[in-house]
Design an enzyme around this catalytic site. Structure first.
Site, PDB file in Angstrom:
ATOM      1  N   GLU A  72     -25.482 -22.916  -2.781  1.00  0.00           N
ATOM      2  CA  GLU A  72     -25.699 -23.147  -1.357  1.00  0.00           C
ATOM      3  C   GLU A  72     -26.092 -24.600  -1.099  1.00  0.00           C
ATOM      4  O   GLU A  72     -25.584 -25.250  -0.187  1.00  0.00           O
ATOM      5  CB  GLU A  72     -26.785 -22.198  -0.840  1.00  0.00           C
ATOM      6  CG  GLU A  72     -26.968 -22.230   0.658  1.00  0.00           C
ATOM      7  CD  GLU A  72     -27.899 -21.129   1.146  1.00  0.00           C
ATOM      8  OE1 GLU A  72     -28.396 -21.259   2.272  1.00  0.00           O
ATOM      9  OE2 GLU A  72     -28.117 -20.149   0.406  1.00  0.00           O
ATOM     10  N   ALA A  79     -37.492 -19.001   3.231  1.00  0.00           N
ATOM     11  CA  ALA A  79     -38.093 -18.577   1.975  1.00  0.00           C
ATOM     12  C   ALA A  79     -38.115 -19.666   0.922  1.00  0.00           C
ATOM     13  O   ALA A  79     -38.955 -19.645   0.027  1.00  0.00           O
ATOM     14  CB  ALA A  79     -37.351 -17.362   1.424  1.00  0.00           C
ATOM     15  N   SER A  80     -37.200 -20.625   0.992  1.00  0.00           N
ATOM     16  CA  SER A  80     -37.124 -21.649  -0.043  1.00  0.00           C
ATOM     17  C   SER A  80     -36.676 -22.971   0.553  1.00  0.00           C
ATOM     18  O   SER A  80     -36.190 -23.027   1.680  1.00  0.00           O
ATOM     19  CB  SER A  80     -36.154 -21.219  -1.154  1.00  0.00           C
ATOM     20  OG  SER A  80     -34.845 -21.087  -0.629  1.00  0.00           O
ATOM     21  N   THR A  81     -36.846 -24.015  -0.229  1.00  0.00           N
ATOM     22  CA  THR A  81     -36.325 -25.324   0.154  1.00  0.00           C
ATOM     23  C   THR A  81     -35.509 -25.867  -1.001  1.00  0.00           C
ATOM     24  O   THR A  81     -35.859 -25.645  -2.168  1.00  0.00           O
ATOM     25  CB  THR A  81     -37.459 -26.304   0.536  1.00  0.00           C
ATOM     26  OG1 THR A  81     -36.887 -27.509   1.051  1.00  0.00           O
ATOM     27  CG2 THR A  81     -38.342 -26.640  -0.651  1.00  0.00           C
TER      28      THR A  81
END
Length: 572
Positions: free
Chosen positions: A267, A301-303
């Site tokens: 992604e 939720a994430s980076t």
């Protein structure tokens, strides 16, 4: 560490198209919906839910108590609270940062104007000057389905191929965008219904692609977070049925391994392809020395961070081996990228971690006051002072630190200001974690220093970075110091003179009125860029949702990579 080839090695349909997809699976319109606050039974389940570098994974009750003591000192040192809690304590900002001014050359880049090197500057297929490569049609089509957690989105791309160089990247002429709800993950145990949920999207594709081109038009389905939550068996059953259904009922070419749950690292890399494609920084005519843009994508939720380090050819320095290396062969060139997805450091998870830390410190400090509070007895009647929220603002939040039961409480903002909130972020970001393979960014994760190996390249901040910063009037590009000034002003609160900068901006005032955690959000972003990734105060950062009317996101890059796969048409 495997090499990722674009074009991929398996024989796929031949077409020089490239689909572009956007609409990241962040569901950023719903802040709390982007974070999974379910409480699995047992400690093991909770540990499995947290990634290896999650800011809460290593927080045992003893460690949280130690952190709570430090937090109490910091919170009290930088301000005493304005009520709340069973006994309450006063808080007022005691330190104000000097203004640092606007970002230098803030208006130097116009997002609606692409550089001459961008493929978007090519001739269109309708132009008499269009000269496609030998054996290539001037126009092609591609389909990309983003199967997100709340819905599925179809991107129908039309490309022009008007550069005679067979390695040249195409121009995106048009994008059709169609959506349907709910997402595939809503059909657990019902794979046939899951596939049928895409019928409306596929009908749009059928109507939008000329009949003569349908058998040569590639299609892929890339699922994100929602399907991961179903478990391997249920999600694979849905994916298998979707792939069978697409092959049996529609004339398009389903690419090999094209119906999948997308890997998190892909992604980020696909988003990197998107931006560098639009800016004309990758392609057959671009020398490696020209440099590429970095991508920092902030989800719920994430980076994720992706960039191409540049090492002196005569130096012994190089990327350390590991899963962070992504070797990309794309558009006739090789790129060695650094990539990492920091699970647990998305914006919603950052909120969660801050609330948990603040609440734990509240419980811990209640005993010395003679009114001990039991964690399991916390309810929404408990008003817990939070220095990262506006003074007097309240919000009911769910707490679930490791080793503790899930409870709901009411957070009450103290308005303690930027410095008090920033020090909580320093604890959460965990810059001082053990670094087994230096240099490390934060949480003990290896990352080469951007000041040394990426000192001149453009840094692009996507998703929540844009959603929170742009409405407040900070234009792109901005400096880290300008973000610090913006954050300081926001955290000062609505009664401070610094809010004069927002009062004539209706969008800004609506945003600030709607989100009591705006100070928290911006402080986390500043801390992530400045402390976590070590961008210096005058480093420029670009942000945007679109470049030249083309939406940013992973889907365009995924589609470009798919089209680079030497696709062939269906025999039937």
């Amino acid at each position: 560490m495997p090499t990722v080839h674009f074009p991929p090695t398996p024989a796929l349909p031949t077409l020089h198209n490239q689909p572009l997809a956007s609409a990241a699976d962040l569901d950023s319109d719903s802040d709390d919906g982007a974070m999974n606050l379910g409480n699995p039974s047992g400690r093991g389940a909770r540990a499995d839910r947290l990634g290896p570098t999650h800011p809460l994974r290593s927080l045992t009750p003893k460690r949280i108590a130690a952190i709570a003591a430090a937090l109490l000192f910091l919170i009290f040192f930088f301000g005493h609270s304005s009520g709340g809690g069973r006994e309450g304590y006063r808080s007022a900002a005691t330190e104000t940062l000097a203004p640092t001014g606007k970002a230098p050359n803030e208006a130097a880049v116009q997002l609606d104007k692409l550089p001459p090197s961008s493929p978007q500057k090519q001739q269109s297929a309708s132009s008499k000057k269009c000269t496609p490569p030998k054996g290539q049609k001037a126009t092609s089509y591609a389909l990309m389905i983003d199967a997100g957690s709340t819905g599925s989105r179809m991107h129908l791309y039309t490309f022009s191929h008007c550069d005679p160089d067979p390695k040249a990247l195409p121009k995106l002429e048009d994008e059709g965008f169609f959506t349907t709800k709910p997402g595939l993950s809503a059909y657990k145990g019902k794979p046939k219904e899951a596939a049928e949920s895409l019928r409306g999207l596929m009908q749009h594709a059928f109507d939008g692609v000329p009949e003569s081109e349908r058998s040569c038009t590639p299609i892929a389905v890339k699922a994100t977070a929602g399907l991961r939550l179903l478990g391997a068996r249920e999600s694979q059953a849905i994916l298998d049925e979707v792939e069978r259904w697409l092959n049996d009922e529609w004339p398009f070419q389903v690419v090999k391994d094209g119906v999948v749950v997308m890997d998190g690292k892909d992604e980020g890399v696909y988003a990197w392809i998107t931006i560098n494609f639009l800016l004309g920084l990758i392609g057959p005519d671009q020398p490696a020395s020209a440099g590429t843009a970095a991508v920092m994508d902030l989800g719920g939720a994430s980076t994720q961070i992706v960039f191409e380090p540049i090492y002196d050819p005569g130096s012994a320095d190089h990327l350390a081996p590991g899963d962070h290396i992504y070797e990309l062969q794309f558009a006739g060139a090789d790129h060695v990228l650094y990539q990492h997805s920091h699970l647990g450091y998305g914006l919603m998870q950052a909120r969660r971690a801050v609330h948990n830390l603040v609440a734990y410190s509240y419980v811990w400090q209640s005993a010395p006051k003679g009114t001990p509070v039991e964690w399991d007895e916390l309810t929404t009647k408990d008003k817990i002072p939070n220095p990262c929220m506006f003074k007097g603002e309240t919000k009911v939040v769910t707490l679930d630190p490791p080793g503790r039961s899930e409870v709901e409480v009411t957070m009450v903002g103290t308005g303690a200001g930027f410095e008090a909130c920033r020090r909580i972020m320093e604890v959460m970001i965990n810059k001082d974690a053990a670094c087994d393979k230096p240099p490390c960014a934060f949480a003990g994760v290896y990352q080469p220093k951007m000041s040394e190996v990426f000192s001149a390249g453009k840094v692009w901040a996507l998703s929540y970075f844009y959603d929170r910063i742009a409405p407040l009037g900070l234009s792109s590009p901005f400096s880290i110091s300008a973000l610090r000034k913006l954050t300081t002003d926001v955290c000062s609160g609505r009664n401070d003179a610094s809010w004069a900068r927002f009062k004539k901006n209706k969008e800004a005032m609506d945003e600030l009125a709607d989100r009591p955690e705006y100070c928290l959000d911006l402080t986390f972003m500043y801390s992530l860029l400045s402390l976590g990734y070590e961008l210096d105060e005058e480093r420029q950062v670009w942000m945007g949702k679109k470049v030249g009317d083309v939406e940013l996101g992973w889907a365009l890059g995924a589609a470009l990579a798919m089209i680079e796969g030497h696709l062939t048409c269906r025999a039937d």
